[in-house]
Design a protein around this motif. Structure first.
Motif, PDB file in Angstrom:
ATOM      1  N   VAL A  67      43.459  49.857  21.266  1.00  0.00           N
ATOM      2  CA  VAL A  67      43.445  49.215  22.577  1.00  0.00           C
ATOM      3  C   VAL A  67      44.256  50.031  23.581  1.00  0.00           C
ATOM      4  O   VAL A  67      43.821  50.263  24.720  1.00  0.00           O
ATOM      5  CB  VAL A  67      43.986  47.774  22.477  1.00  0.00           C
ATOM      6  CG1 VAL A  67      44.254  47.195  23.868  1.00  0.00           C
ATOM      7  CG2 VAL A  67      42.996  46.897  21.725  1.00  0.00           C
TER       8      VAL A  67
ATOM      9  N   VAL B   6      35.914  47.213  23.553  1.00  0.00           N
ATOM     10  CA  VAL B   6      36.277  48.635  23.437  1.00  0.00           C
ATOM     11  C   VAL B   6      35.115  49.421  22.851  1.00  0.00           C
ATOM     12  O   VAL B   6      34.769  50.514  23.329  1.00  0.00           O
ATOM     13  CB  VAL B   6      37.546  48.785  22.564  1.00  0.00           C
ATOM     14  CG1 VAL B   6      37.825  50.258  22.270  1.00  0.00           C
ATOM     15  CG2 VAL B   6      38.746  48.145  23.265  1.00  0.00           C
ATOM     16  N   ARG B   7      34.489  48.887  21.809  1.00  0.00           N
ATOM     17  CA  ARG B   7      33.363  49.589  21.181  1.00  0.00           C
ATOM     18  C   ARG B   7      32.199  49.731  22.158  1.00  0.00           C
ATOM     19  O   ARG B   7      31.579  50.797  22.266  1.00  0.00           O
ATOM     20  CB  ARG B   7      32.900  48.819  19.938  1.00  0.00           C
ATOM     21  CG  ARG B   7      31.818  49.544  19.139  1.00  0.00           C
ATOM     22  CD  ARG B   7      31.058  48.612  18.235  1.00  0.00           C
ATOM     23  NE  ARG B   7      30.264  47.628  18.953  1.00  0.00           N
ATOM     24  CZ  ARG B   7      29.093  47.894  19.539  1.00  0.00           C
ATOM     25  NH1 ARG B   7      28.605  49.119  19.518  1.00  0.00           N
ATOM     26  NH2 ARG B   7      28.432  46.940  20.167  1.00  0.00           N
TER      27      ARG B   7
ATOM     28  N   ALA C  85      42.344  53.079  24.563  1.00  0.00           N
ATOM     29  CA  ALA C  85      41.285  52.707  25.505  1.00  0.00           C
ATOM     30  C   ALA C  85      41.857  52.463  26.896  1.00  0.00           C
ATOM     31  O   ALA C  85      41.256  52.851  27.910  1.00  0.00           O
ATOM     32  CB  ALA C  85      40.559  51.457  25.003  1.00  0.00           C
TER      33      ALA C  85
ATOM     34  N   LEU D 139      42.418  43.836  28.297  1.00  0.00           N
ATOM     35  CA  LEU D 139      43.094  44.584  27.236  1.00  0.00           C
ATOM     36  C   LEU D 139      44.602  44.623  27.469  1.00  0.00           C
ATOM     37  O   LEU D 139      45.393  44.517  26.516  1.00  0.00           O
ATOM     38  CB  LEU D 139      42.530  46.005  27.150  1.00  0.00           C
ATOM     39  CG  LEU D 139      41.055  46.122  26.741  1.00  0.00           C
ATOM     40  CD1 LEU D 139      40.631  47.588  26.711  1.00  0.00           C
ATOM     41  CD2 LEU D 139      40.790  45.464  25.396  1.00  0.00           C
TER      42      LEU D 139
END
Length: 399
Positions: A17, A354-355, A20, A381
């Protein structure tokens, strides 16, 4: 469950996370540098990017990101929209200035405050929208935030009183229930053709949950007295009466036509559907101490958690109708209740966001904006790895 705690307990998930977040911050900063003169709004422009960048800078302890946020804020203030609308106009940027007051010296919203006051007090009967994006609810969200910082502002108190008065006058009341109709002229062109009698909208973005969240906030801040409390009770009574039967795929539809009952369960999103309603009921329960409303929010989100992924209808990572928004609402209700199933769902959906960001097969706007793009994903996030309860999500009626 006291306080606000970071959501992830597995180091590799928190690391993913944070990685990202650094990538999002870099991308949003670069995008703002390229586009800051094009769109200043909170929804899709420099103001929304500034909101994310300031919070990311604090979390990541990154001066470069902080400077990018300051540049984005200056761009938004330099190109104030002529409209007062909350999500696309000047009051949203005024809210941002208030929200960032710990980072911004002497926030000045006087010009916007006077324009808003004139718009709200110059008519006896409100004919524009009542919703969060474009109307009375959004104006009220800004005014409540302003009055937290400047409680002695007579101008803003008069403006908020006008918002409440207009909401009261344009509402429909019957048998201890209260609601608001979106007339056909306020709907999109296709919707207005299909629904010439207007719609009772059940989604947080454009519907009845908006005034509910605002009225609860007014009660918590001591504005409006017995009238506001009665309006709140009646509006929630009407909203809960629109639930679909137990056993349905979801408990709320997107809207209901006058004289009809809701029929079609909506997908699991913030803008329309059970999660947005649950967020509003939780915030209203927390603001007023009403445990029954908090219990309703918990029941709704447990139902969402048990809904199959295909039936949830999440197809992108956005805050508005995607994985980040759903994950953040799960996190909100988990932090309030401590129910492990909701924490698991929050982690799962935020990691899915995120994916999805890196999946070329996912079709979404891929902009840096707040509502549909990277800045909104980034804020969700940030909240998931922070020890500080977010307040930015009051603009989405979640706090």
């Amino acid at each position: 469950m006291p306080g606000w705690t970071p959501l992830f307990f597995r180091a590799e998930h928190e690391a993913a996370v944070r990685t990202a977040l650094r990538r999002i911050a870099s991308s949003v900063a670069d995008d703002d540098a390229a586009q800051q003169t094009i769109e200043p709004s909170l929804t899709a422009g420099s103001a929304g990017r500034a909101l994310f960048l300031f919070h990311a800078a604090e979390l990541l302890d990154c001066d470069e990101t902080f400077q990018a946020g300051a540049l984005a804020l200056r761009a938004a203030l330099r190109h104030l929209p002529p409209s007062l609308r909350f999500f696309s106009g000047a009051t949203g940027i005024a809210w941002l200035v208030e929200h960032l007051s710990r980072w911004v010296d002497d926030p000045d919203t006087d010009e916007i405050d006077h324009l808003l006051h004139r718009a709200l007090t110059s008519t006896d009967r409100w004919s524009d929208d009542y919703d969060l994006f474009n109307g009375l609810t959004g104006y009220g969200v800004y005014l409540c935030r302003h009055l937290v910082r400047a409680p002695a502002s007579a101008l803003s108190r008069e403006s908020l009183e006008a918002v409440i008065r207009h909401l009261d006058q344009i509402s429909e009341q019957a048998a201890g229930a209260r609601t608001w109709l979106r007339s056909a002229h306020l709907l999109a062109s296709k919707e207005s053709e299909e629904h010439p009698g207007g719609l009772y909208v059940l989604g947080a973005a454009h519907g009845v949950p908006g005034p509910i969240a605002l009225l609860a906030r007014c009660v918590a801040l001591g504005h409006g007295g017995a009238l506001v409390h009665r309006m709140l009770m009646e509006a929630i009574s009407w909203l809960l009466a629109q639930r679909l039967p137990r056993g349905a795929d979801a408990r709320f539809a997107g809207w209901v036509e006058p004289g009809q009952r809701p029929t079609t369960p909506w997908r699991s999103t913030w803008c329309y559907g059970d999660p947005g309603v649950a967020a509003v009921l939780l915030a209203a329960g927390q603001a007023t101490g009403n445990e029954a409303w908090k219990d309703e929010a918990l029941e709704l989100m447990l139902g969402v958690a048990r809904r199959s992924r295909p039936r949830a209808g999440i197809v992108d990572p956005s805050l508005c109708h995607g994985a980040a928004g759903l994950g953040h609402i799960f996190n909100r209700v988990y932090q309030a209740t401590g129910v492990p199933e909701l924490g698991d769902a929050a982690r799962s959906w935020l990691l899915e966001a995120v994916r999805m960001m890196d999946d070329p097969r996912v079709e979404w706007y891929r902009t840096s904006g707040l509502l549909m793009g990277l800045s909104g994903v980034g804020l969700a996030l940030c909240a998931s790895v922070s020890e500080e309860e977010p307040t930015w999500d009051e603009i989405f009626l979640m706090s």
